[in-house]
Design a protein around this motif. Structure first.
Motif, PDB file in Angstrom:
ATOM      1  N   ILE A 166       0.979  -1.381  -0.134  1.00 23.06           N
ATOM      2  CA  ILE A 166       0.058  -0.049  -0.013  1.00 23.06           C
ATOM      3  C   ILE A 166       0.895   1.270  -0.212  1.00 23.06           C
ATOM      4  O   ILE A 166       0.430   2.253  -0.792  1.00 23.06           O
ATOM      5  N   SER A 183     -10.443   3.153   2.863  1.00 25.84           N
ATOM      6  CA  SER A 183     -10.873   2.340   3.900  1.00 25.84           C
ATOM      7  C   SER A 183     -12.390   1.702   3.884  1.00 25.84           C
ATOM      8  O   SER A 183     -12.492   0.554   4.387  1.00 25.84           O
ATOM      9  N   SER A 231     -11.326  -1.338   1.384  1.00 22.54           N
ATOM     10  CA  SER A 231     -10.692  -2.399   2.268  1.00 22.54           C
ATOM     11  C   SER A 231     -11.621  -2.818   3.472  1.00 22.54           C
ATOM     12  O   SER A 231     -11.743  -4.277   3.344  1.00 22.54           O
ATOM     13  N   SER A 232     -12.439  -2.440   4.156  1.00 27.23           N
ATOM     14  CA  SER A 232     -13.670  -2.838   4.932  1.00 27.23           C
ATOM     15  C   SER A 232     -14.537  -4.012   3.931  1.00 27.23           C
ATOM     16  O   SER A 232     -14.836  -5.011   4.612  1.00 27.23           O
ATOM     17  N   LEU A 284      -4.280  -1.671   8.929  1.00 27.41           N
ATOM     18  CA  LEU A 284      -5.114  -0.681   7.973  1.00 27.41           C
ATOM     19  C   LEU A 284      -5.527   0.366   8.355  1.00 27.41           C
ATOM     20  O   LEU A 284      -5.141   1.575   7.619  1.00 27.41           O
TER      21      LEU A 284
END
Length: 165
Positions: free
Chosen positions: A13, A40, A43-44, A75
């Protein structure tokens, strides 16, 4: 192992072009915040889709749940650090909107870290609370089933109590 987690999850990342450009102060703080919120959220969504998929589900024990928790925190810290490192505006220094994107994942991780399914009833989370930040009752059940040491009977008892509330 902290180094392995960093090498496999965070380093790719950080090496991305977006992170490099932000690191060179090429983005406005508000734009950085919006990008971090979106990363975010995605990713979630990916983590939850892996946890909730019904074909070939993952299995967890105490240690696996602990590792997942650590990966999620890495993360969150990476995306929050991106915003905090770019902060040229006051809005950009507030990372709560990034952490909010992980609410459902954090609930899933909490479930996986329970000692027994009935412990979930002590939490203040409400299933089907009408918002998108809480796991639904059927999702709670799916996550509980990922724990290799939770009996189907104990899960069913807890889920019937959740549905009754």
């Amino acid at each position: 192992d902290e180094e392995r987690l960093d090498a496999e999850i965070i380093a790719p990342i950080r090496r991305s072009q977006i992170f490099e450009e932000i690191g060179r102060d090429k983005c406005d703080g508000t734009v950085v915040l919006q990008m971090a919120e979106e990363m975010s959220l995605k990713s979630s969504e990916i983590i939850l889709s892996v946890l909730l998929k019904s074909d070939n589900p993952k299995e967890f024990n105490d240690w696996g749940a602990l590792l997942l928790s650590k990966q999620v925190r890495l993360l969150q810290n990476t995306f929050s650090g991106l915003v905090l490192g770019s902060g040229d505006t006051e809005d950009a220094c507030n990372t709560s909107s990034i952490l909010t994107q992980f609410n459902r994942v954090n609930q899933a991780v909490s479930i996986l870290q329970l000692e027994k399914p009935s412990d979930w009833l002590m939490f203040a989370y409400k299933a089907d609370g009408g918002d998108d930040t809480s796991l639904a009752a059927d999702e709670i059940k799916k996550v509980m089933r990922l724990r290799v040491d939770f009996s189907e009977e104990a899960i069913a008892t807890v889920c019937s109590q959740i549905s009754a509330n």
